[in-house]
Design a protein around this motif. Structure first.
Motif, short mmCIF file in Angstrom:
data_model
loop_
_atom_site.label_atom_id
_atom_site.label_comp_id
_atom_site.label_asym_id
_atom_site.label_seq_id
_atom_site.Cartn_x
_atom_site.Cartn_y
_atom_site.Cartn_z
N MET A 1 8.05 4.85 -1.89
CA MET A 1 6.60 4.67 -2.01
C MET A 1 6.01 4.31 -0.66
O MET A 1 6.48 3.40 0.01
CB MET A 1 6.29 3.58 -3.03
N ILE A 2 4.98 5.03 -0.24
CA ILE A 2 4.25 4.72 0.99
C ILE A 2 2.95 4.04 0.59
O ILE A 2 2.10 4.63 -0.06
CB ILE A 2 3.95 5.98 1.83
N ARG A 3 2.81 2.79 0.98
CA ARG A 3 1.61 2.01 0.66
C ARG A 3 0.54 2.27 1.72
O ARG A 3 0.82 2.18 2.91
CB ARG A 3 1.95 0.52 0.61
N PHE A 4 -0.67 2.57 1.26
CA PHE A 4 -1.75 2.93 2.17
C PHE A 4 -2.84 1.88 2.23
O PHE A 4 -3.15 1.21 1.24
CB PHE A 4 -2.40 4.25 1.72
N GLY A 5 -3.45 1.82 3.40
CA GLY A 5 -4.73 1.16 3.58
C GLY A 5 -5.72 2.22 4.02
O GLY A 5 -5.33 3.27 4.54
N VAL A 6 -7.01 1.95 3.82
CA VAL A 6 -8.03 2.89 4.26
C VAL A 6 -9.08 2.17 5.08
O VAL A 6 -9.44 1.02 4.81
CB VAL A 6 -8.72 3.64 3.08
N ILE A 7 -9.56 2.87 6.11
CA ILE A 7 -10.70 2.42 6.90
C ILE A 7 -11.82 3.41 6.65
O ILE A 7 -11.70 4.59 6.98
CB ILE A 7 -10.37 2.36 8.40
N GLY A 8 -12.89 2.93 6.05
CA GLY A 8 -13.98 3.83 5.67
C GLY A 8 -14.08 3.91 4.16
O GLY A 8 -13.08 4.16 3.47
N THR A 9 -15.30 3.70 3.64
CA THR A 9 -15.50 3.72 2.18
C THR A 9 -16.54 4.78 1.83
O THR A 9 -17.37 4.59 0.94
CB THR A 9 -15.96 2.34 1.69
N LYS A 24 3.25 12.43 -4.99
CA LYS A 24 4.33 11.49 -5.32
C LYS A 24 4.51 10.50 -4.16
O LYS A 24 4.42 10.86 -3.00
CB LYS A 24 5.63 12.26 -5.55
N ASP A 25 4.75 9.27 -4.50
CA ASP A 25 5.04 8.21 -3.53
C ASP A 25 3.81 7.71 -2.76
O ASP A 25 3.94 7.06 -1.73
CB ASP A 25 6.12 8.64 -2.52
N PHE A 26 2.62 8.02 -3.25
CA PHE A 26 1.40 7.46 -2.65
C PHE A 26 0.92 6.28 -3.45
O PHE A 26 0.87 6.30 -4.68
CB PHE A 26 0.28 8.51 -2.59
N SER A 27 0.53 5.22 -2.73
CA SER A 27 -0.04 4.04 -3.38
C SER A 27 -1.10 3.44 -2.47
O SER A 27 -0.86 3.25 -1.26
CB SER A 27 1.06 3.01 -3.65
N ALA A 66 0.89 2.60 5.95
CA ALA A 66 0.17 3.68 6.63
C ALA A 66 -1.31 3.54 6.36
O ALA A 66 -1.71 2.94 5.36
CB ALA A 66 0.66 5.04 6.13
N VAL A 67 -2.13 4.10 7.25
CA VAL A 67 -3.58 3.96 7.10
C VAL A 67 -4.26 5.31 7.30
O VAL A 67 -3.89 6.09 8.16
CB VAL A 67 -4.14 2.91 8.09
#
Length: 327
Positions: A1-9, A24-27, A66-67
């Motif tokens: 599982m690759i845990r994501f953060g995001v910049i920008g809404t 698959k494997d996105f969170s 990852a971002v």
């Protein structure tokens, strides 16, 4: 599982997340916004558990690997480098940075920190672009590449009424070339490499960015022509012309129908099935690149991003589009 953060809404982040959740494997775990209210609202909507309003606190968080960066272009390099310095893999919305110098800094940070960085230029990952690439030999020696992406921006209405939104503000390294002209230029580089020279022409708005433009590229045996606009629509297809035939592409940024028309009058439909939210393919490729242990994408290479940035910067120089980030 690759845990994501995001910049920008914004809407582009919404679209990316809608696509990425099918991979698959996105969170998604973390959201950064300048305001707590926006961050929490966006996080609640997408079931993210952590919110941040300080960019360094976000970058050093241990809650994601990852971002996805979808802030204005002028912030891309600074935010990407900060996140990479804390060991995060980074996928950056196009255009990857304001200019070539910033792209070089991004590449240097990725190499120093041993992380993946990729430009989120979706076109080159699409099944229909792969169909173009794999069938290119059928049209013989290529003589011209023509790509058109002209789409009237709803933000232009606000501009004409006196409100300069981000899309038409040089402070954010925006404008027609950076926003949609890149969709015509990057795939050309992916298919044919770096041209020998270019000649650019643009219509400049009073704000200092280009409303529309065109560029002619010169190669050894062929020419490239791209047209782009945020102040008018175009309905003509793009095409790659060869001595034995031409490949016609309906919408170059996200092709849904691709066919070959041979010089003897016959046609061949080479269209492939692809999902509706075409950002799925870039998200999938980015995650797979991380999991494979590779340091960059096989499709959207750092070299291609740098070449494209160099071409966009030269086009801007020729047409007088200068960003604060260039100083």
């Amino acid at each position: 599982m690759i845990r994501f953060g995001v910049i920008g809404t914004n809407w582009i982040t919404e679209s990316f997340l809608d696509a990425a959740t099918e991979v698959k494997d996105f969170s998604l775990t973390s959201v950064y916004s300048r305001t707590e209210e926006k961050a929490k609202e966006f996080a609640d909507k997408h079931q993210a558990t952590h919110t941040y309003t300080e960019i360094e606190e976000f970058a050093k968080s241990e809650e994601f690997d990852a971002v996805y960066i979808a802030s204005p272009n002028s912030y891309h390099a600074e935010q990407a480098i900060l996140c990479m310095n804390y060991g995060k893999h980074v996928i950056i919305e196009k255009s990857i940075a304001s200019n070539a110098k910033e792209v070089e800094s991004i590449i240097e940070a990725a190499e120093k920190n041993g992380v993946v960085v990729m430009e989120a230029l979706k076109t080159t990952f699409l099944p229909n672009f792969q169909a173009i690439k794999e069938n290119l030999h059928k049209i013989g020696t290529v003589r011209r590449y023509f790509a058109s992406y002209c789409q009237y921006s709803s933000r232009y209405d606000a501009y004409k009424e006196g409100t300069i939104l981000n899309a038409f503000n040089p402070k954010f390294s925006n404008g027609s070339l950076m926003d949609i002209g890149v969709y015509c230029t990057y795939p050309m580089v992916a298919l044919f490499g770096k041209p020998n020279k270019l000649l650019a022409s643009s219509f400049l708005l009073d704000s200092g960015v280009d409303g529309q433009g065109s560029i002619m590229f010169e190669y050894d045996e062929m020419s490239g022509v791209v047209m782009y606009s945020k102040i008018a629509n175009s309905y003509i297809p793009s095409e790659i012309q060869g001595e034995k035939g031409s490949i016609l592409i309906d919408n170059f940024n996200s092709p849904t129908h691709v066919e070959i028309r041979y010089k003897d009058g016959t046609t061949e439909d080479i269209t492939r099935e692809q999902v509706d939210n075409t950002m799925y393919y870039e998200a999938k490729a980015f995650i797979e690149t991380i999991q494979s242990g590779k340091k960059e994408s096989d499709v959207n290479s750092l070299e291609q991003s740098l070449i494209t940035a160099q071409l966009l910067e030269e086009a801007r120089k020729q047409t007088g589009v200068v960003f604060p980030a260039d100083q």
